[in-house]
Design a protein around this motif. Sequence first.
Motif: not given
Length: 271
Positions: A44, A50-53, A91, A94, A97-98
Amino acid sequence: MQRDVRVGCQTFTWEMLGNAWRGGPDDLLDAIAAAGYAGIEITDTMIGHYAGRPSAFAKALAARQLDLVAFAIGSDSGFTEPAMVDADLEDVARAITFAGSFPDALVSIGSATVMSPGERNAKFATAADFYNRAAALGQDAGVGVAVHPSSHHNTLLYDRADYDQLFGLLDENVGWVPDTGHMLRGHPDMLDTLRRYQARIRYLHLKDVDASGTWAMLGAGVCDTPAVVDIVTAAPRFNGWLVLEEESDEAAQDAAVAVRRNRETMRGLGY
């Protein structure tokens, strides 16, 4: 050797450089692809823009013919602070999800670590509760969740007794990412520990240490890599990935060169 075994690279080799590392995630991908790896485990901290993408990251991986092995996360809580469990689980959600955007990618969660005064057994209980709840979130989403123990300062997961205590508190769906370097620093019986908890193994972190426990380039230390790989590849839930990670002085001098040398070492072993 299993025919479906693939070799990936972990990005902590660059992360450990701290402020000395000025690059970004695309530089990591370029170096890892150029060294001949098939996949990447990224943290992370190193995911950068690219975080969250995940869609954008998937395109970047595909352009370099890389797969995502796992998305690794840590926390300032050391996963042992009760007041921070809910935030840590957010966290994890998230990260799930990624990782869920990539076929068969897992979420790797860092080692339980003592961050404040308190009774040691209570720290184990908090960590186990967190890991169990994290794995349940992953199971609901169809994403595997695994624990990556450590040997660094104040870790709760250093020697065999620590592993026995924590693993005895974990649900069966909580996976394990054994790390040969960290285990060798606290486990004279590393191979026995791998066999004892073989059913938890999802994939492997390979690195080496010398007889004093100092980080060494893969193959230059005391790790019996073929014996480790034989045990890991026979694990019922092993997903096929051997992930190389390098923390030696050589990597501190030039991380890209070090991970390339490690890939060559594995080729010499037939992987």
